[in-house]
Design a protein around this motif. Structure first.
Motif, PDB file in Angstrom:
ATOM      1  N   SER A 105      60.242  51.210 -26.399  1.00  0.00           N
ATOM      2  CA  SER A 105      61.183  49.914 -25.818  1.00  0.00           C
ATOM      3  C   SER A 105      62.843  50.528 -25.964  1.00  0.00           C
ATOM      4  O   SER A 105      62.961  51.486 -26.293  1.00  0.00           O
ATOM      5  CB  SER A 105      61.123  48.882 -27.000  1.00  0.00           C
ATOM      6  OG  SER A 105      61.121  49.296 -28.385  1.00  0.00           O
ATOM      7  N   TYR A 117      67.072  48.704 -25.748  1.00  0.00           N
ATOM      8  CA  TYR A 117      68.046  47.798 -25.322  1.00  0.00           C
ATOM      9  C   TYR A 117      68.852  47.975 -24.159  1.00  0.00           C
ATOM     10  O   TYR A 117      69.360  48.828 -23.943  1.00  0.00           O
ATOM     11  CB  TYR A 117      68.886  47.493 -26.596  1.00  0.00           C
ATOM     12  CG  TYR A 117      68.356  47.102 -27.612  1.00  0.00           C
ATOM     13  CD1 TYR A 117      67.977  45.534 -27.793  1.00  0.00           C
ATOM     14  CD2 TYR A 117      68.003  47.615 -29.040  1.00  0.00           C
ATOM     15  CE1 TYR A 117      67.369  45.136 -29.009  1.00  0.00           C
ATOM     16  CE2 TYR A 117      67.253  47.266 -29.973  1.00  0.00           C
ATOM     17  CZ  TYR A 117      67.131  46.021 -30.245  1.00  0.00           C
ATOM     18  OH  TYR A 117      66.623  45.467 -31.262  1.00  0.00           O
ATOM     19  N   MET A 154      71.496  46.188 -36.295  1.00  0.00           N
ATOM     20  CA  MET A 154      71.517  46.660 -37.824  1.00  0.00           C
ATOM     21  C   MET A 154      70.157  47.303 -37.910  1.00  0.00           C
ATOM     22  O   MET A 154      68.975  46.722 -37.585  1.00  0.00           O
ATOM     23  CB  MET A 154      71.311  45.072 -38.406  1.00  0.00           C
ATOM     24  CG  MET A 154      72.743  44.529 -38.709  1.00  0.00           C
ATOM     25  SD  MET A 154      72.796  43.036 -39.260  1.00  0.00           S
ATOM     26  CE  MET A 154      72.098  43.429 -40.747  1.00  0.00           C
ATOM     27  N   ASN A 177      63.340  50.799 -36.716  1.00  0.00           N
ATOM     28  CA  ASN A 177      63.856  50.334 -35.450  1.00  0.00           C
ATOM     29  C   ASN A 177      65.081  49.559 -35.959  1.00  0.00           C
ATOM     30  O   ASN A 177      65.052  48.526 -36.878  1.00  0.00           O
ATOM     31  CB  ASN A 177      62.558  49.187 -34.691  1.00  0.00           C
ATOM     32  CG  ASN A 177      61.671  50.047 -34.387  1.00  0.00           C
ATOM     33  OD1 ASN A 177      61.654  51.281 -33.984  1.00  0.00           O
ATOM     34  ND2 ASN A 177      60.627  49.431 -34.347  1.00  0.00           N
ATOM     35  N   VAL A 178      66.163  49.645 -34.988  1.00  0.00           N
ATOM     36  CA  VAL A 178      67.320  48.528 -35.325  1.00  0.00           C
ATOM     37  C   VAL A 178      67.193  47.181 -34.453  1.00  0.00           C
ATOM     38  O   VAL A 178      66.260  47.336 -33.431  1.00  0.00           O
ATOM     39  CB  VAL A 178      68.769  49.494 -34.844  1.00  0.00           C
ATOM     40  CG1 VAL A 178      68.842  50.481 -35.468  1.00  0.00           C
ATOM     41  CG2 VAL A 178      68.453  49.678 -33.349  1.00  0.00           C
ATOM     42  N   ALA A 179      67.731  46.260 -35.031  1.00  0.00           N
ATOM     43  CA  ALA A 179      67.573  44.966 -34.307  1.00  0.00           C
ATOM     44  C   ALA A 179      69.133  44.408 -34.131  1.00  0.00           C
ATOM     45  O   ALA A 179      70.071  44.570 -34.570  1.00  0.00           O
ATOM     46  CB  ALA A 179      67.185  43.922 -35.247  1.00  0.00           C
ATOM     47  N   TRP A 180      69.177  43.994 -32.721  1.00  0.00           N
ATOM     48  CA  TRP A 180      70.373  43.430 -32.110  1.00  0.00           C
ATOM     49  C   TRP A 180      70.854  42.175 -33.013  1.00  0.00           C
ATOM     50  O   TRP A 180      70.171  41.162 -33.153  1.00  0.00           O
ATOM     51  CB  TRP A 180      70.457  42.997 -30.763  1.00  0.00           C
ATOM     52  CG  TRP A 180      71.848  42.350 -30.298  1.00  0.00           C
ATOM     53  CD1 TRP A 180      71.709  41.052 -30.063  1.00  0.00           C
ATOM     54  CD2 TRP A 180      73.163  43.046 -30.033  1.00  0.00           C
ATOM     55  NE1 TRP A 180      73.078  40.714 -29.611  1.00  0.00           N
ATOM     56  CE2 TRP A 180      73.983  41.799 -29.739  1.00  0.00           C
ATOM     57  CE3 TRP A 180      73.596  44.418 -30.446  1.00  0.00           C
ATOM     58  CZ2 TRP A 180      75.270  42.191 -29.488  1.00  0.00           C
ATOM     59  CZ3 TRP A 180      74.872  44.471 -29.999  1.00  0.00           C
ATOM     60  CH2 TRP A 180      75.582  43.215 -29.438  1.00  0.00           C
ATOM     61  N   ASP A 181      72.175  42.298 -33.608  1.00  0.00           N
ATOM     62  CA  ASP A 181      72.568  40.949 -34.354  1.00  0.00           C
ATOM     63  C   ASP A 181      73.418  40.417 -33.693  1.00  0.00           C
ATOM     64  O   ASP A 181      74.633  40.882 -33.742  1.00  0.00           O
ATOM     65  CB  ASP A 181      72.867  41.473 -35.805  1.00  0.00           C
ATOM     66  CG  ASP A 181      73.273  40.270 -36.550  1.00  0.00           C
ATOM     67  OD1 ASP A 181      72.860  39.078 -36.498  1.00  0.00           O
ATOM     68  OD2 ASP A 181      74.337  40.642 -37.578  1.00  0.00           O
ATOM     69  N   PRO A 200      66.887  47.544 -40.564  1.00  0.00           N
ATOM     70  CA  PRO A 200      66.502  47.038 -41.729  1.00  0.00           C
ATOM     71  C   PRO A 200      66.146  47.808 -42.914  1.00  0.00           C
ATOM     72  O   PRO A 200      66.083  47.509 -43.920  1.00  0.00           O
ATOM     73  CB  PRO A 200      65.224  46.205 -41.477  1.00  0.00           C
ATOM     74  CG  PRO A 200      64.949  47.045 -39.943  1.00  0.00           C
ATOM     75  CD  PRO A 200      66.084  47.684 -39.665  1.00  0.00           C
ATOM     76  N   THR A 249      60.295  46.476 -23.042  1.00  0.00           N
ATOM     77  CA  THR A 249      59.259  47.417 -23.491  1.00  0.00           C
ATOM     78  C   THR A 249      58.619  48.017 -22.461  1.00  0.00           C
ATOM     79  O   THR A 249      58.214  47.404 -21.291  1.00  0.00           O
ATOM     80  CB  THR A 249      58.192  46.731 -24.570  1.00  0.00           C
ATOM     81  OG1 THR A 249      57.636  45.498 -23.782  1.00  0.00           O
ATOM     82  CG2 THR A 249      58.911  46.414 -25.744  1.00  0.00           C
ATOM     83  N   GLY A 271      76.295  41.170 -19.240  1.00  0.00           N
ATOM     84  CA  GLY A 271      76.810  41.582 -20.902  1.00  0.00           C
ATOM     85  C   GLY A 271      75.974  41.116 -21.866  1.00  0.00           C
ATOM     86  O   GLY A 271      76.686  41.028 -23.029  1.00  0.00           O
ATOM     87  N   GLN A 272      74.621  40.982 -21.611  1.00  0.00           N
ATOM     88  CA  GLN A 272      73.961  40.621 -22.725  1.00  0.00           C
ATOM     89  C   GLN A 272      72.711  41.670 -22.909  1.00  0.00           C
ATOM     90  O   GLN A 272      72.370  41.939 -22.106  1.00  0.00           O
ATOM     91  CB  GLN A 272      73.147  39.392 -22.650  1.00  0.00           C
ATOM     92  CG  GLN A 272      73.996  38.206 -22.895  1.00  0.00           C
ATOM     93  CD  GLN A 272      73.318  36.879 -22.707  1.00  0.00           C
ATOM     94  OE1 GLN A 272      72.209  36.566 -22.481  1.00  0.00           O
ATOM     95  NE2 GLN A 272      74.117  35.571 -23.039  1.00  0.00           N
ATOM     96  N   PHE A 273      72.375  41.831 -24.013  1.00  0.00           N
ATOM     97  CA  PHE A 273      71.233  42.870 -24.450  1.00  0.00           C
ATOM     98  C   PHE A 273      69.944  42.120 -24.383  1.00  0.00           C
ATOM     99  O   PHE A 273      69.615  41.111 -24.832  1.00  0.00           O
ATOM    100  CB  PHE A 273      71.486  43.431 -25.981  1.00  0.00           C
ATOM    101  CG  PHE A 273      72.217  44.688 -25.794  1.00  0.00           C
ATOM    102  CD1 PHE A 273      71.775  45.803 -25.358  1.00  0.00           C
ATOM    103  CD2 PHE A 273      73.592  44.684 -26.536  1.00  0.00           C
ATOM    104  CE1 PHE A 273      72.676  46.659 -25.530  1.00  0.00           C
ATOM    105  CE2 PHE A 273      74.402  45.896 -26.631  1.00  0.00           C
ATOM    106  CZ  PHE A 273      73.962  46.950 -26.168  1.00  0.00           C
ATOM    107  N   ARG A 274      69.059  42.889 -23.814  1.00  0.00           N
ATOM    108  CA  ARG A 274      67.628  42.371 -23.768  1.00  0.00           C
ATOM    109  C   ARG A 274      66.629  43.623 -24.080  1.00  0.00           C
ATOM    110  O   ARG A 274      67.127  44.752 -23.875  1.00  0.00           O
ATOM    111  CB  ARG A 274      67.181  42.096 -22.291  1.00  0.00           C
ATOM    112  CG  ARG A 274      67.502  40.777 -21.683  1.00  0.00           C
ATOM    113  CD  ARG A 274      66.879  39.782 -22.302  1.00  0.00           C
ATOM    114  NE  ARG A 274      67.014  38.458 -21.809  1.00  0.00           N
ATOM    115  CZ  ARG A 274      68.216  37.615 -22.381  1.00  0.00           C
ATOM    116  NH1 ARG A 274      68.850  38.115 -23.228  1.00  0.00           N
ATOM    117  NH2 ARG A 274      68.518  36.520 -21.788  1.00  0.00           N
ATOM    118  N   LEU A 275      65.699  43.441 -24.905  1.00  0.00           N
ATOM    119  CA  LEU A 275      65.017  44.382 -25.455  1.00  0.00           C
ATOM    120  C   LEU A 275      63.814  44.472 -24.435  1.00  0.00           C
ATOM    121  O   LEU A 275      62.706  43.380 -24.360  1.00  0.00           O
ATOM    122  CB  LEU A 275      64.275  43.902 -27.027  1.00  0.00           C
ATOM    123  CG  LEU A 275      63.426  45.245 -27.719  1.00  0.00           C
ATOM    124  CD1 LEU A 275      64.030  46.366 -27.814  1.00  0.00           C
ATOM    125  CD2 LEU A 275      62.757  44.478 -28.903  1.00  0.00           C
TER     126      LEU A 275
END
Lengths: 539, 158
Positions: free
Chosen positions: B79, B81, B113, B102-106, B115, B62, B56-60
């Motif tokens: 890359s 998620y 999100m 690129n979106v980032a996990w918040d 940027p 590559t 249940g957790q995201f990892r980035l």
């Protein structure tokens, strides 16, 4: 020549007519600085950043020339906009259709030069600005994707994308501007300036004013460039997800349009509105023809346009500041650990902390700039970290990670070398990263000296202090304000560097720091040890 | 007669000029169009230890591969998620569908999100705010002999 000097001018000729000539001068100076930069710039993925950094840091007057080219873009755009606004409000485009259209072609090409210019250094902002700017064309229905692919030279950014952009910036667009301005100037001089005929002649009624304006402009321009060089950002990291790119100031308003329209309305905001406004302005001489009519409406529209774009610019800049302050950190769901400094004294950090630090290292993508054993060297600019554990004291690493600029580079304006980004790390995160970095060892680079540094030796320390003076170390290094600035300041060096690393440098400077100006390759081992013992007292 | 002559010769000159432009233009357009016709290959990446991802957790994650473009070969990074829910793995592209930042996990808002222009996506990649229209791209995942493979189709622009 005499015909030009004697050219008759209308009664109204005055300071307002200086703008066009000042613009021409600014553009020619841009050509000169641009040619100079192109002599060293390399438009390739691998070397673009390094080549700009070389111009900036090493070339004689390099930082000044680069800054001149940067500020010059602003000067050209402001002068062009003022010149255009003047012609618009004085309605000088009447009966001067071709000059008006040629002027617009040059102005749009100048905006294109501005945009392509800041995508070339291949730093963070350059990369993401190019990505965003090129993909704006993708919003055009139907052919958008093909246009983006044409700009890139392939489905995504390719090996030759930068080359294409550089060709646009350095060949195609300057040619467009030059040809359009030459035709524009010829057309204007053929028709003469708008106004009532008078006795005034180009010289002495306008030329001295032009000379004075050019003099003031150039003085301010070069002065600004020499005193405030443009710092470079970190090299581009295409996987970075938290960097907030920013356009140059004249495109902030456009960026705000991109933001304001959501979903399918995006085409309206990004393409339709700007295109409609520009088309309406270019076509002005065709529908605004009756000599005395609609003067007020036109003026009101012009003022509304100026105020509107200014408001968009301010809103765009504020939205940018807001985004910078609120950008998420790329830690991807991992909770920061408990604050733990105990290992720094005891020796090795526990594996859980090291693993977390390694995760942060990957999430922040440190390897894009720093060399590490697993990833290899991506950029030849910053420090290698493969021997970080041999070199750096973890407490210093924590401080540095949290505030990279003030610690190592006192004045970023004066020495724009500090390209390490501030990742806004919490203390816990910085400690975890420092724990991971302490585990990186490279015995081939920094061999273990096999000396017990923990036990103090007063005699050797005193001998080291004496050697420091006798070997004239102060001719290059500074300690507490005494000495020269050629090498690093050693006042608090023991806070940063571990003794084994100092031992390796002083024993064989050329081997550890290839190209360094530090000599003394043949010091006897006991002298090296004494010097290190002395330097380790500087905290 | 001379008027007639002028007219005919005018036509002939126009035709000759037009033919010259077309003849020179064909290779020029051909050369330029090459950029638009280029394609990438479909690629597959082994997700070997996906089972080791925390539930249940995201990892980035590559992936690096050797890319051949024209005369060059160089490593390229892709890359994704990744999130494991039980034995299902979700692989979202980090490329914003607006203008490809690129979106980032918040972790705070449980979403992605962007940027650049304030676009936001939920944990399934659907648009929740801002300019984007399309959801984040989902990489197809193939199950082969118990091991998972992430597919990057040729149309993927990352």
């Amino acid at each position: 020549m005499n015909r030009l000097l004697d050219a008759p001018l209308p009664r109204q000729a005055g300071w307002g007519h200086v703008l066009g000539s000042a613009l021409l001068w600014a553009f020619l100076l841009q050509l000169v600085t641009g040619v100079l930069l192109s002599m060293y710039y390399s438009p390739t993925e691998e070397r673009a950043y390094a080549s700009v950094a070389y111009i900036q840091d090493r070339m004689t007057a390099g930082a000044t020339i680069r800054a001149m080219h940067h500020y010059g873009a602003t000067a050209v755009i402001i002068l062009a906009a003022l010149h255009l606004a003047r012609v618009f409000f004085l309605r000088a485009y009447l009966d001067r259709r071709s000059a008006w259209v040629l002027g617009w072609i040059a102005f749009l090409a100048i905006l294109g030069l501005g945009f392509t210019g800041y995508t070339l250094p291949r730093d963070m902002n350059a990369y993401f600005s190019l990505q965003v700017g090129a993909n704006v064309a993708g919003l055009i229905p139907g052919i958008g994707d093909s246009i983006v692919q044409f700009l890139y030279g392939g489905p995504t950014m390719e090996e030759w994308t930068l080359q294409r952009i550089f060709t646009l910036h350095a060949v195609v667009l300057p040619c467009v501007v030059l040809l359009a301005s030459i035709a524009h100037v010829l057309r204007v001089s053929q028709k003469g300036l708008v106004g009532e005929p008078s006795e005034k002649r180009f010289h002495p009624d306008l030329l001295p004013k032009i000379a004075a304006a050019v003099f003031v402009l150039t003085l301010a321009w070069v002065g600004l460039a020499a005193s405030r060089p443009i710092p470079m950002e970190p090299p581009a990291d295409p996987t970075n997800a938290t960097y907030v790119p920013h356009p140059e100031w004249y495109f902030f308003g456009f960026q705000q349009l991109l933001r304001m329209f959501e979903g399918t309305g995006e085409f309206v905001g990004a393409i339709l509105i700007p295109f409609a406004v520009i088309a309406a302005l270019v076509a002005l001489p065709w529908y605004d023809r009756r000599p005395e009519s609609r003067g007020r409406v036109r003026a009101a529209c012009g003022v509304a346009l100026l105020l509107g774009y200014s408001a968009l610019t301010v809103a765009g800049y504020r939205a940018y500041l807001h985004d910078v302050a609120n950008a998420p950190k790329p830690m991807v769901d991992v909770a920061p650990p408990r604050l733990d400094y105990a290992w720094m004294e005891a020796g090795e950090p526990d594996t859980e902390l090291v693993d977390l630090g390694q995760h942060y290292y990957q999430a922040l993508n440190c390897a894009v700039c720093h060399e590490t054993p697993e990833v290899g060297r991506a950029m030849n600019v910053p420090a290698e970290l493969a021997s970080a554990g041999d070199r750096l004291r973890p407490r210093w690493t924590v401080e540095y990670l949290r505030r990279p600029w003030p610690i190592r580079f006192e004045d970023r304006q004066k020495r724009p070398h500090g390209r390490m980004p501030d990742f806004r790390l919490t203390e816990e995160e910085a400690v975890a990263l420092a724990a991971y970095l302490t585990t990186l060892h490279d015995p081939a680079r920094v061999p273990v000296a096999g000396i017990d540094w923990k036990t103090p030796d007063r005699r050797k320390t005193a001998e080291g202090a004496d050697l420091y003076r006798r070997l004239l170390c102060f001719q290059c290094h500074k300690i507490n304000g005494e000495g020269e600035e050629m090498g690093p300041d050693l006042s608090k060096i023991a806070r940063r560097l571990k003794p084994d690393y100092m031992h390796a440098i002083i024993g064989a400077p050329q081997k550890i720091l290839p190209g360094t100006k530090m000599k003394y390759d043949d010091l006897p081992p006991e002298h090296v040890e004494a010097l290190v013992r002395y330097l380790q007292t500087l905290k | 007669m001379t008027e007639e002559r002028r007219k005919v010769l005018g036509w002939i000159s126009g035709c000759l000029g037009g033919c010259a432009l077309l003849t020179a233009g064909a290779p020029v357009l051909g050369f330029l169009s090459n950029a638009v016709r280029r394609k990438r290959r479909t690629r597959a990446f082994d997700l070997g230890d996906a089972a080791a991802l925390p539930d249940g957790q995201f990892r980035l994650v590559t992936f690096t591969y050797e890319d051949e473009t024209g005369y060059t070969r160089r490593p390229r990074i892709l890359s994704a998620y990744l999130r494991r829910d039980g034995d299902r793995v979700l692989a979202l592209s980090p490329i914003c569908t607006h203008l490809r930042c690129n979106v980032a996990w918040d972790g705070a808002s449980k979403g992605f999100m962007c940027p650049c222009h304030g676009g936001m996506f939920d944990a399934e990649g659907r648009v929740t705010k801002g300019p984007p229209v399309e959801p984040l791209f989902r990489f197809p995942i193939e199950l082969k002999d118990g091991s998972m493979t992430l597919i990057v189709p040729e149309s993927y622009k990352g």
